[in-house]
Design a protein around this motif. Structure first.
Motif, short mmCIF file in Angstrom:
data_model
loop_
_atom_site.label_atom_id
_atom_site.label_comp_id
_atom_site.label_asym_id
_atom_site.label_seq_id
_atom_site.Cartn_x
_atom_site.Cartn_y
_atom_site.Cartn_z
N PRO A 31 49.72 4.26 -18.03
CA PRO A 31 48.85 3.97 -16.89
C PRO A 31 47.40 4.38 -17.18
O PRO A 31 47.16 5.40 -17.80
CB PRO A 31 49.43 4.83 -15.76
N LYS A 32 46.48 3.56 -16.74
CA LYS A 32 45.05 3.89 -16.77
C LYS A 32 44.58 3.60 -15.35
O LYS A 32 44.45 2.45 -14.96
CB LYS A 32 44.31 3.02 -17.79
N LEU A 33 44.36 4.64 -14.59
CA LEU A 33 44.17 4.49 -13.15
C LEU A 33 42.73 4.51 -12.69
O LEU A 33 42.48 4.29 -11.51
CB LEU A 33 44.97 5.59 -12.43
N PHE A 34 41.78 4.77 -13.59
CA PHE A 34 40.39 4.85 -13.16
C PHE A 34 39.47 4.36 -14.27
O PHE A 34 39.69 4.64 -15.45
CB PHE A 34 40.01 6.28 -12.80
N ALA A 35 38.45 3.63 -13.88
CA ALA A 35 37.36 3.25 -14.78
C ALA A 35 36.08 3.33 -13.97
O ALA A 35 35.98 2.74 -12.89
CB ALA A 35 37.56 1.84 -15.33
N SER A 36 35.11 4.05 -14.46
CA SER A 36 33.84 4.19 -13.76
C SER A 36 32.97 2.96 -14.00
O SER A 36 33.24 2.15 -14.88
CB SER A 36 33.10 5.44 -14.26
N SER A 37 31.90 2.84 -13.23
CA SER A 37 30.96 1.74 -13.45
C SER A 37 30.36 1.85 -14.85
O SER A 37 30.11 0.84 -15.51
CB SER A 37 29.87 1.72 -12.38
N GLY A 38 30.17 3.08 -15.33
CA GLY A 38 29.68 3.28 -16.69
C GLY A 38 30.66 2.79 -17.73
O GLY A 38 30.27 2.22 -18.75
N ASP A 39 31.97 2.99 -17.47
CA ASP A 39 33.01 2.49 -18.37
C ASP A 39 32.95 0.96 -18.45
O ASP A 39 33.04 0.38 -19.53
CB ASP A 39 34.41 2.90 -17.90
N VAL A 40 32.81 0.32 -17.29
CA VAL A 40 32.76 -1.14 -17.25
C VAL A 40 31.51 -1.65 -17.96
O VAL A 40 31.56 -2.62 -18.73
CB VAL A 40 32.85 -1.66 -15.80
N THR A 41 30.38 -0.99 -17.76
CA THR A 41 29.15 -1.37 -18.46
C THR A 41 29.33 -1.24 -19.97
O THR A 41 28.91 -2.12 -20.73
CB THR A 41 27.96 -0.50 -17.97
N ALA A 42 29.98 -0.17 -20.41
CA ALA A 42 30.24 0.02 -21.84
C ALA A 42 31.18 -1.05 -22.37
O ALA A 42 31.01 -1.54 -23.51
CB ALA A 42 30.82 1.41 -22.09
N MET A 43 32.17 -1.45 -21.57
CA MET A 43 33.09 -2.52 -21.98
C MET A 43 32.35 -3.84 -22.15
O MET A 43 32.63 -4.61 -23.07
CB MET A 43 34.22 -2.66 -20.96
N LEU A 65 48.56 -0.38 -14.41
CA LEU A 65 49.76 0.29 -13.95
C LEU A 65 50.82 -0.80 -13.89
O LEU A 65 50.76 -1.69 -13.03
CB LEU A 65 49.55 0.93 -12.56
N ALA A 66 51.74 -0.79 -14.84
CA ALA A 66 52.71 -1.87 -15.00
C ALA A 66 53.34 -2.24 -13.66
O ALA A 66 53.66 -1.34 -12.87
CB ALA A 66 53.79 -1.47 -15.99
N PRO A 67 53.47 -3.52 -13.35
CA PRO A 67 53.22 -4.67 -14.19
C PRO A 67 51.81 -5.26 -14.04
O PRO A 67 51.58 -6.39 -14.41
CB PRO A 67 54.27 -5.67 -13.71
N TYR A 68 50.88 -4.50 -13.49
CA TYR A 68 49.55 -5.04 -13.21
C TYR A 68 48.52 -4.48 -14.18
O TYR A 68 48.54 -3.30 -14.51
CB TYR A 68 49.12 -4.70 -11.78
N THR A 69 47.60 -5.36 -14.57
CA THR A 69 46.45 -4.95 -15.37
C THR A 69 45.24 -5.71 -14.86
O THR A 69 45.29 -6.92 -14.68
CB THR A 69 46.66 -5.29 -16.86
N ALA A 70 44.16 -4.98 -14.63
CA ALA A 70 42.88 -5.61 -14.32
C ALA A 70 42.12 -5.68 -15.64
O ALA A 70 41.88 -4.65 -16.27
CB ALA A 70 42.11 -4.81 -13.28
N ASN A 71 41.79 -6.88 -16.07
CA ASN A 71 41.08 -7.09 -17.34
C ASN A 71 39.63 -7.43 -17.09
O ASN A 71 39.29 -8.08 -16.11
CB ASN A 71 41.71 -8.25 -18.12
#
Length: 172
Positions: A31-43, A65-71
């Motif tokens: 599970p990866k439950l959090f991504a900050s706006s900075g993480d998204v900018t880096a992505m 969080l299986a079975p869901y993924t936000a890409n």
């Protein structure tokens, strides 16, 4: 001597039983439950720098969080991506940045099966185009052809595959 033979036989049976255990198939991602706006900018920066010139879409998981993924999907207008149809799951999009056109419905042209649950095509015949811009949301029902066309420079999306209840598919 008898104890040694019994121990050896027990050990051989134990090792044989271990060898026959089925291997884990498609392990569930952590599970990866959090991504900050900075993480998204880096992505987004990573996608821009690592995308190959002939690659129409660079996708990375934001949260999962299986079975869901936000890409995070980073698409460019200079490279055409195939049209898609997901047979067992809906797909939801949020436009993070950019503009483009999404065609939904109609029929896949030159339809090909990519795996047990997805079809692709070179285009869509008879679909409905919809202009998308930053902040827009779109839900594409399962079994509905969809295709991003006329991307103005770059289109950055968040996409979530939504399996039907009882379906054990994973997101891409």
């Amino acid at each position: 001597m008898r104890v040694r033979v019994v121990c050896t036989i027990f050990t051989l049976f134990f090792l044989a039983a271990l060898a026959q255990q089925p291997a884990a198939q498609n392990p569930t991602p952590s599970p990866k439950l959090f991504a900050s706006s900075g993480d998204v900018t880096a992505m987004m920066a990573k996608a821009k720098s690592e995308r190959k010139p002939d690659q129409p879409n660079f996708a990375q998981p934001i949260v999962q969080l299986a079975p869901y993924t936000a890409n995070l999907e980073y698409r460019v207008g200079s490279v055409a991506a195939p049209a898609s149809l997901h047979e067992r799951e809906a797909e939801m999009f949020y436009v993070v940045e950019g503009t483009g056109t999404l065609v939904t419905g109609g029929k896949l042209r030159e339809e090909k099966r990519t795996n047990a649950e997805n079809l692709t095509g070179t285009a869509i015949d008879g679909g409905t185009p919809r202009r998308l811009a930053k902040g827009d949301w779109v839900m594409v029902p399962e079994k509905t052809p969809h295709w991003f066309t006329q991307i103005d420079g770059t289109l950055v999306l968040m996409s979530i595959h939504l399996p039907h209840a009882g379906t054990t598919t994973s997101s891409r």
